[in-house]
Design a protein around this motif. Sequence first.
Motif, short mmCIF file in Angstrom:
data_model
loop_
_atom_site.label_atom_id
_atom_site.label_comp_id
_atom_site.label_asym_id
_atom_site.label_seq_id
_atom_site.Cartn_x
_atom_site.Cartn_y
_atom_site.Cartn_z
N TRP A 1 13.30 0.47 -5.77
CA TRP A 1 12.97 1.84 -6.19
C TRP A 1 11.48 1.99 -6.48
CZ3 TRP A 1 11.65 3.72 -11.27
CH2 TRP A 1 11.56 5.11 -11.33
N VAL A 2 10.90 1.04 -7.23
CA VAL A 2 9.49 1.18 -7.60
C VAL A 2 8.58 0.96 -6.40
CG1 VAL A 2 9.91 0.49 -9.99
CG2 VAL A 2 9.26 -1.24 -8.31
N ARG A 3 9.09 0.30 -5.36
CA ARG A 3 8.29 0.12 -4.15
C ARG A 3 8.39 1.34 -3.23
NH1 ARG A 3 6.69 -4.83 -2.05
NH2 ARG A 3 7.27 -4.05 0.01
N GLY A 4 9.22 2.31 -3.62
CA GLY A 4 9.33 3.52 -2.83
C GLY A 4 10.20 3.38 -1.59
N ALA B 1 13.68 3.53 0.74
CA ALA B 1 14.67 4.59 0.91
C ALA B 1 15.79 4.44 -0.13
CB ALA B 1 15.25 4.55 2.32
N TRP B 2 16.38 5.58 -0.54
CA TRP B 2 17.38 5.56 -1.60
C TRP B 2 18.60 4.72 -1.23
CZ3 TRP B 2 22.33 7.07 -0.61
CH2 TRP B 2 22.54 7.83 0.55
N TRP B 3 18.95 4.73 0.06
CA TRP B 3 20.14 3.98 0.46
C TRP B 3 19.92 2.47 0.35
CZ3 TRP B 3 18.85 0.78 4.38
CH2 TRP B 3 17.80 1.17 5.23
N LEU B 4 18.64 2.03 0.40
CA LEU B 4 18.38 0.60 0.31
C LEU B 4 18.59 0.10 -1.12
CD1 LEU B 4 15.68 -1.33 2.20
CD2 LEU B 4 16.06 -1.84 -0.21
N TRP B 5 17.91 0.75 -2.10
CA TRP B 5 18.12 0.29 -3.47
C TRP B 5 19.50 0.70 -3.98
CZ3 TRP B 5 18.91 4.38 -6.68
CH2 TRP B 5 18.27 5.60 -6.40
N LYS C 1 0.83 -1.21 0.00
CA LYS C 1 0.00 0.00 0.00
C LYS C 1 0.87 1.26 0.00
CE LYS C 1 -4.16 -1.84 0.29
NZ LYS C 1 -5.17 -1.63 -0.74
N GLY C 2 0.53 2.18 -0.87
CA GLY C 2 1.20 3.47 -0.88
C GLY C 2 2.54 3.49 -1.58
N THR C 3 2.92 2.44 -2.29
CA THR C 3 4.21 2.43 -2.98
C THR C 3 4.10 3.21 -4.29
OG1 THR C 3 3.66 0.36 -4.06
CG2 THR C 3 4.87 0.22 -1.99
N ILE C 4 5.27 3.58 -4.84
CA ILE C 4 5.30 4.36 -6.09
C ILE C 4 4.64 3.61 -7.23
CG2 ILE C 4 6.86 5.30 -7.84
CD1 ILE C 4 8.81 5.96 -5.63
N ILE C 5 4.95 2.31 -7.32
CA ILE C 5 4.42 1.54 -8.45
C ILE C 5 2.90 1.42 -8.38
CG2 ILE C 5 4.69 -0.74 -7.34
CD1 ILE C 5 5.52 -1.78 -10.12
N GLU C 6 2.33 1.43 -7.19
CA GLU C 6 0.88 1.36 -7.08
C GLU C 6 0.25 2.64 -7.59
OE1 GLU C 6 -2.30 -0.27 -3.86
OE2 GLU C 6 -0.88 1.22 -3.13
N GLU C 7 0.91 3.78 -7.32
CA GLU C 7 0.39 5.05 -7.79
C GLU C 7 0.52 5.17 -9.30
OE1 GLU C 7 2.46 8.04 -5.68
OE2 GLU C 7 1.71 7.44 -3.70
#
Length: 658
Positions: free
Chosen positions: A409-412, A414-418, A352-358
Amino acid sequence: MSPRLAWLRRNGPAVFGVVLLVAAIFVVQREFRTLSVAEIRTAMAALPASALWKAAGFTVLAYLVLAVYDKLGSIYAGRPVSWPKSFLASFCGYSLAHNLGFAAVSGAAVRYRLYSAWGLTPLEIAKVVGFTSLTYGLGGMALGGLVLVFEPEVVPWFGTHLPHWALQAMALPLWGIVLTYVVLSRFKRHVRLFGHEIDLPEPRMALMQTGLATVDVAITAAIFYILLPQAEGLTFLRFVGIYLAAYTAGIAAHVPGGLGVFDGAVLLGLQPYMPAPEVIGALLVFRLYYYIIPLFISGTLFVGFELGQRRNVLQRVTALGRGSETLEVPAIASLVALAGALLIFLGALPTKGTIIEEWAGHAAALASHFAASVVGSLLLVMAYGLLRRLTIAWGFSLFLLLNGAVIGWVRGEAWWLWGAFLLLAGLVASLRAAFYRDSRLVREPLSPEAVVPLTAVAACGITLALVAYGGRVSETAWWGVVFSELAPDSLRFTVGLTGVLLLVGMVRLLRPARFAPLAWDAATRSRIAALGGLAPREADGAVFGEGERAGFAFLRREGVWLALGDPAGERKDAISAIWRFRDLCERAGVDAAFWRVGPAYLRVYADIGLHAVPLREREGETPRYLALRAERDLESLRPLLPPEMRRAAEELERSRAA
């Protein structure tokens, strides 16, 4: 021994570890199903500053206690080293072994590199390694018995189904082992256990060893306990019982850092006392303090030590500890496995609320959710291939790590994770030369043994992709569908079968083809002699490379098979022969060793986890070595060492007996 018992002896620990890992993944996935990253962040933000400082202090204290292990171990070996050296060996050995887990970068390998540079003989180093390995077990049994006596209900299932007196009685064998060890050290200095001769320390040191180990386990558990919120009924002693059970399960699973197994056991043990977000928040900080930060510090110290050693070319080293030159591959393999585990856990979090869902809708979000667990599962398999230096595993790892970065990244996230996935992909790409072995897929592309698993992998991959992108899965990981009561039975069966076949097929593609050694007859002897290898009148067999252009003879001994010299013949095929011999010994449940080898292949011997002990040669002759698992096989192969090294070891043992 019957074939079934032999198979169980060789593969039992690995099978048990896989069972523990699968059970842990199920527990973690179940707990994560209703969580969100926001809840975990909130729980971590609620940790008081005082708890963080106390946990940091206990972490420093825990590693200082571990340094005393090595100090006592060097005294026990008869070659005491200084406190700074004891701390360096202990800190680097334990922190690297805690995180990386694989045998090639175990605490034993790191200690061999450090102590050999400080002048200790291989026999003395083996004593230090044995002493430090035994110490934790003594502390765990002493504290475990204490928990059983005062908090017996903490034992899962048994605590509610057996009377307290029966559980308390289980403390007797644990304390009995510790007491027997101490008493034997008073009356008997040498014991034989599982075919190995063990020199016991003096009674005073045995008592110090047991007490120190008990303190170490208690301090390490205190790091975690301090980070947890107050919970009714959760005493420190009860938590120690949960911690010991979780830590032991993590060790038994042979997973780097006990990842997944330790976490799942802790979640299960603390479930009656507090919500999962609070446990996970404390767990992440505990891993940061006790695992991640020490890993980076010890890695920096170890690299600094290596640079100093290579500048000091005049320093004479008794034993060549080549483990440092091969740390990069096991370390990268461990990081790839950790990246896979991270993706598996991401696959258990809501979408819920991820970038790819939007951007692409709920179905695409579910597909990314499903893909995270599939890619993570495949990365765990790739770590297996990387350890065997397979070129195809290197290529697949790069591809999957880039996929992991895109999924994050598409799941939104944090930048340091991907970004960490991209960084790891860069590290893997930079080590291309370290992966030089052909896999079954490349070596035998048209054989049934390669075609069948390849077809299964392709079909299963397509099936899982269709299931995911068809939007027919609930918000869960691929293995979660199998256990979901909401999914249709046909879908559960399809996903479960294809998932298992996918992983099994990948493992089979990343395994070298099976082969049998050649019998030592006149024809085989002539072939080895024609290549320029050592061809004695009596031997137990011969191994050739995949191209049959290099080979060597070998002898079978109890617990170890000894190759007679370097492989003779073409270099590339010689490397293949060394790895085939290693695989052959692994299947037989024995260690590999190589006698009178030259410097040309020392790197490859180190790659398969062996240490090179120099053999004295005449002046002007090429140096020769005995490559072996020194911590396990030095005693049995000691007659092959130079006379002066045997005499020194015998004098040391006589002085201890006196």
